[in-house]
Motif scaffolding. Structure first.
Motif, PDB file in Angstrom:
ATOM      1  N   GLY A  99     -18.059  -0.775  18.045  1.00  0.00           N
ATOM      2  CA  GLY A  99     -17.628  -1.072  19.206  1.00  0.00           C
ATOM      3  C   GLY A  99     -16.192  -1.232  19.518  1.00  0.00           C
ATOM      4  O   GLY A  99     -15.522  -1.827  20.474  1.00  0.00           O
ATOM      5  N   CYS A 100     -15.310  -1.012  18.497  1.00  0.00           N
ATOM      6  CA  CYS A 100     -13.957  -0.981  18.586  1.00  0.00           C
ATOM      7  C   CYS A 100     -13.366   0.423  19.099  1.00  0.00           C
ATOM      8  O   CYS A 100     -13.808   1.345  18.718  1.00  0.00           O
ATOM      9  CB  CYS A 100     -13.159  -1.488  17.369  1.00  0.00           C
ATOM     10  N   ASP A 101     -12.157   0.413  19.789  1.00  0.00           N
ATOM     11  CA  ASP A 101     -11.475   1.610  20.306  1.00  0.00           C
ATOM     12  C   ASP A 101     -10.622   2.100  19.426  1.00  0.00           C
ATOM     13  O   ASP A 101     -10.323   3.293  19.526  1.00  0.00           O
ATOM     14  CB  ASP A 101     -10.937   1.253  21.794  1.00  0.00           C
ATOM     15  N   VAL A 102      -9.899   1.390  18.596  1.00  0.00           N
ATOM     16  CA  VAL A 102      -8.878   1.494  17.726  1.00  0.00           C
ATOM     17  C   VAL A 102      -9.002   0.663  16.378  1.00  0.00           C
ATOM     18  O   VAL A 102      -9.322  -0.436  16.718  1.00  0.00           O
ATOM     19  CB  VAL A 102      -7.425   1.294  18.478  1.00  0.00           C
ATOM     20  N   VAL A 103      -8.439   1.219  15.360  1.00  0.00           N
ATOM     21  CA  VAL A 103      -8.285   0.458  14.311  1.00  0.00           C
ATOM     22  C   VAL A 103      -6.633   0.432  13.805  1.00  0.00           C
ATOM     23  O   VAL A 103      -6.276   1.459  13.712  1.00  0.00           O
ATOM     24  CB  VAL A 103      -8.874   0.976  13.050  1.00  0.00           C
ATOM     25  N   PHE A 104      -6.106  -0.565  13.938  1.00  0.00           N
ATOM     26  CA  PHE A 104      -4.777  -0.625  13.327  1.00  0.00           C
ATOM     27  C   PHE A 104      -4.912  -1.128  11.897  1.00  0.00           C
ATOM     28  O   PHE A 104      -5.041  -2.182  11.686  1.00  0.00           O
ATOM     29  CB  PHE A 104      -4.162  -1.819  14.129  1.00  0.00           C
ATOM     30  N   HIS A 105      -4.361  -0.299  10.825  1.00  0.00           N
ATOM     31  CA  HIS A 105      -4.356  -0.670   9.606  1.00  0.00           C
ATOM     32  C   HIS A 105      -3.070  -0.910   9.133  1.00  0.00           C
ATOM     33  O   HIS A 105      -2.017  -0.418   9.046  1.00  0.00           O
ATOM     34  CB  HIS A 105      -4.699   0.392   8.974  1.00  0.00           C
ATOM     35  N   THR A 106      -2.746  -2.459   9.018  1.00  0.00           N
ATOM     36  CA  THR A 106      -1.512  -2.920   8.538  1.00  0.00           C
ATOM     37  C   THR A 106      -1.576  -3.579   6.947  1.00  0.00           C
ATOM     38  O   THR A 106      -0.588  -3.971   6.287  1.00  0.00           O
ATOM     39  CB  THR A 106      -0.889  -4.053   9.427  1.00  0.00           C
ATOM     40  N   ALA A 107      -2.826  -3.776   6.565  1.00  0.00           N
ATOM     41  CA  ALA A 107      -2.838  -4.321   5.312  1.00  0.00           C
ATOM     42  C   ALA A 107      -2.437  -3.492   4.148  1.00  0.00           C
ATOM     43  O   ALA A 107      -2.483  -2.046   4.038  1.00  0.00           O
ATOM     44  CB  ALA A 107      -4.573  -4.724   4.766  1.00  0.00           C
ATOM     45  N   ALA A 108      -1.967  -4.024   3.119  1.00  0.00           N
ATOM     46  CA  ALA A 108      -1.340  -3.293   1.989  1.00  0.00           C
ATOM     47  C   ALA A 108      -1.100  -4.254   0.751  1.00  0.00           C
ATOM     48  O   ALA A 108      -0.813  -5.483   1.058  1.00  0.00           O
ATOM     49  CB  ALA A 108       0.135  -2.640   2.309  1.00  0.00           C
ATOM     50  N   TYR A 109      -1.018  -3.540  -0.210  1.00  0.00           N
ATOM     51  CA  TYR A 109      -1.091  -4.466  -1.673  1.00  0.00           C
ATOM     52  C   TYR A 109       0.916  -4.208  -1.872  1.00  0.00           C
ATOM     53  O   TYR A 109       0.971  -3.090  -2.057  1.00  0.00           O
ATOM     54  CB  TYR A 109      -1.775  -4.032  -2.656  1.00  0.00           C
ATOM     55  N   PHE A 110       1.397  -5.117  -1.838  1.00  0.00           N
ATOM     56  CA  PHE A 110       2.905  -5.096  -1.882  1.00  0.00           C
ATOM     57  C   PHE A 110       3.746  -5.965  -2.711  1.00  0.00           C
ATOM     58  O   PHE A 110       4.366  -5.682  -3.446  1.00  0.00           O
ATOM     59  CB  PHE A 110       3.439  -4.830  -0.328  1.00  0.00           C
ATOM     60  N   ARG A 111       3.468  -7.172  -2.102  1.00  0.00           N
ATOM     61  CA  ARG A 111       4.607  -8.283  -2.672  1.00  0.00           C
ATOM     62  C   ARG A 111       4.348  -8.451  -4.209  1.00  0.00           C
ATOM     63  O   ARG A 111       5.239  -8.565  -4.937  1.00  0.00           O
ATOM     64  CB  ARG A 111       4.211  -9.681  -2.013  1.00  0.00           C
ATOM     65  N   GLU A 112       3.015  -8.368  -4.645  1.00  0.00           N
ATOM     66  CA  GLU A 112       3.071  -8.345  -6.130  1.00  0.00           C
ATOM     67  C   GLU A 112       3.453  -7.436  -6.877  1.00  0.00           C
ATOM     68  O   GLU A 112       3.990  -7.577  -8.127  1.00  0.00           O
ATOM     69  CB  GLU A 112       1.385  -8.664  -6.500  1.00  0.00           C
ATOM     70  N   SER A 113       3.704  -6.345  -6.397  1.00  0.00           N
ATOM     71  CA  SER A 113       3.858  -5.194  -7.228  1.00  0.00           C
ATOM     72  C   SER A 113       5.664  -5.260  -7.710  1.00  0.00           C
ATOM     73  O   SER A 113       6.183  -4.688  -8.378  1.00  0.00           O
ATOM     74  CB  SER A 113       3.875  -3.707  -6.407  1.00  0.00           C
ATOM     75  N   TYR A 114       6.111  -6.111  -6.704  1.00  0.00           N
ATOM     76  CA  TYR A 114       7.521  -6.354  -7.370  1.00  0.00           C
ATOM     77  C   TYR A 114       7.609  -7.834  -7.913  1.00  0.00           C
ATOM     78  O   TYR A 114       8.864  -8.280  -7.743  1.00  0.00           O
ATOM     79  CB  TYR A 114       8.447  -6.392  -5.765  1.00  0.00           C
ATOM     80  N   GLY A 115       6.648  -8.427  -8.423  1.00  0.00           N
ATOM     81  CA  GLY A 115       6.788  -9.688  -9.173  1.00  0.00           C
ATOM     82  C   GLY A 115       6.776  -9.461 -10.521  1.00  0.00           C
ATOM     83  O   GLY A 115       6.508 -10.622 -11.257  1.00  0.00           O
TER      84      GLY A 115
END
Length: 336
Positions: A67-83
């Protein structure tokens, strides 16, 4: 757009995107790993439905895509990769494999429009050059996070080749700041450290500084006006760290650090930080990956906004405005 699905909805970019969509009268299904965190971020906003789920288990929340018209994909694994340490397995799982699973699930649910949050990590150029969307980064010149974003883009491009009925575009943010940074991100932590006088000095390096609200605008504009399969830079303004802290001083009244820290000094600090991180289990405040990226990307942070300006109507607000709003948000939420 009437109903959309947003991944990474409680993140810095995601929450600003959710708010923009709601302001425009769009109903939003917001994916969040924690309902309590989502409620702390959004309260009870009309038109918002919290979908509790995790990108590691797309099948669990896939029914909510219907029932959705659009998927906005903003999720990412990021912060931990620089920890500190190695994170390739999780980078690939979340940024690459889960993107493929999300695309497949969205298509099966009848969604035909997918807006993918890419990164300036996928492009590169000589030092001092003005970099545009055509200047693809050589995979050999990429750390693990950059490589995961390049592979994530390739997943979407491959899906488009095999599904001509599917529409997708790519928006490429720079170093995002702004209000709503509940995490906080590394950018928000930089602001908090500045205000707490915790920065020991000024390291070398440059960034492309952008307000997350401007990136959110670019994502919505890409859904409305973008061209299928195209990349759009939303990188913001090139600035050296030395000049950035002068803006912080002007906006906040807190004095900027004066001492310059050469790269040669950063390496042993980062090495010690990673040793401490392994012992304590807490992320390194400065990791070797961060130093490598800072050194490699210095003066490679000038990005050409022409395509996004002409096709999406994207503009960038002043850095001082972003910092002021970011600081005010942190104060209002008791984080300073």
């Amino acid at each position: 757009m009437q109903t959309v699905f947003v991944t990474g909805a409680t993140g810095l970019l995601g929450n600003n995107l959710v708010r923009l969509l709601l302001e425009r009268g769009v109903r939003v299904r917001a994916l969040a790993r924690s309902r309590s965190k989502a409620e702390a971020q959004f309260g009870q906003l009309p038109g918002l439905e919290i979908i509790e789920g995790d990108m590691q288990d797309v099948a669990h929340f896939a029914p909510s895509l219907a029932g959705c018209d659009v998927v906005f994909h903003t999720a990412a694994y990021f912060r931990e990769s620089y920890g500190g340490g190695k994170h390739w397995a999780m980078l690939k799982r979340i940024n690459v494999d889960a993107t493929a699973e999300l695309l497949t699930a969205a298509h099966a649910a009848g969604v035909r429009r997918f807006i993918h949050t890419s990164s300036i990590a996928v492009v590169n150029g000589p030092r001092g050059a003005l970099i545009d969307e055509t200047m693809a980064r050589d995979p050999r010149d990429a750390d693990d996070y950059y490589r995961s974003k390049m592979q994530s883009d390739r997943v979407v491009q491959d899906f488009l080749r095999h599904h001509p009925e599917m529409f997708a575009t790519f928006v490429m943010p720079g170093w995002m700041h702004g209000p709503g940074d509940l995490g906080p991100t590394a950018a928000g932590q930089f602001t908090l450290d500045y205000l707490r006088r915790a920065l020991p000095g000024i390291p070398p390096g440059t960034f492309s500084f952008v307000d997350a609200r401007d990136v959110a605008f670019a994502l919505v504009a890409a859904a409305e006006k973008g061209r299928r399969g195209e990349h759009y830079l939303a990188a913001g303004r090139h600035i050296a760290i030395h000049d950035l802290v002068q803006i912080y001083e002007h906006v906040t009244g807190a004095p900027a650090p004066k001492r310059q820290i050469p790269v040669a000094v950063l390496w042993p600090i980062a090495t010690m930080q990673e040793i401490i991180a392994r012992i304590t289990g807490r992320p390194a405040l400065l990791s070797l990956a961060t130093v490598r990226t800072m050194r490699a990307e210095a003066e490679r942070t000038r990005f050409n906004p022409e395509k996004s300006r002409d096709e999406l109507g994207l503009t960038f607000r002043p850095i001082a405005e972003t910092i002021r709003d970011e600081v005010d948000w942190f104060k209002a939420h008791g984080m300073i």
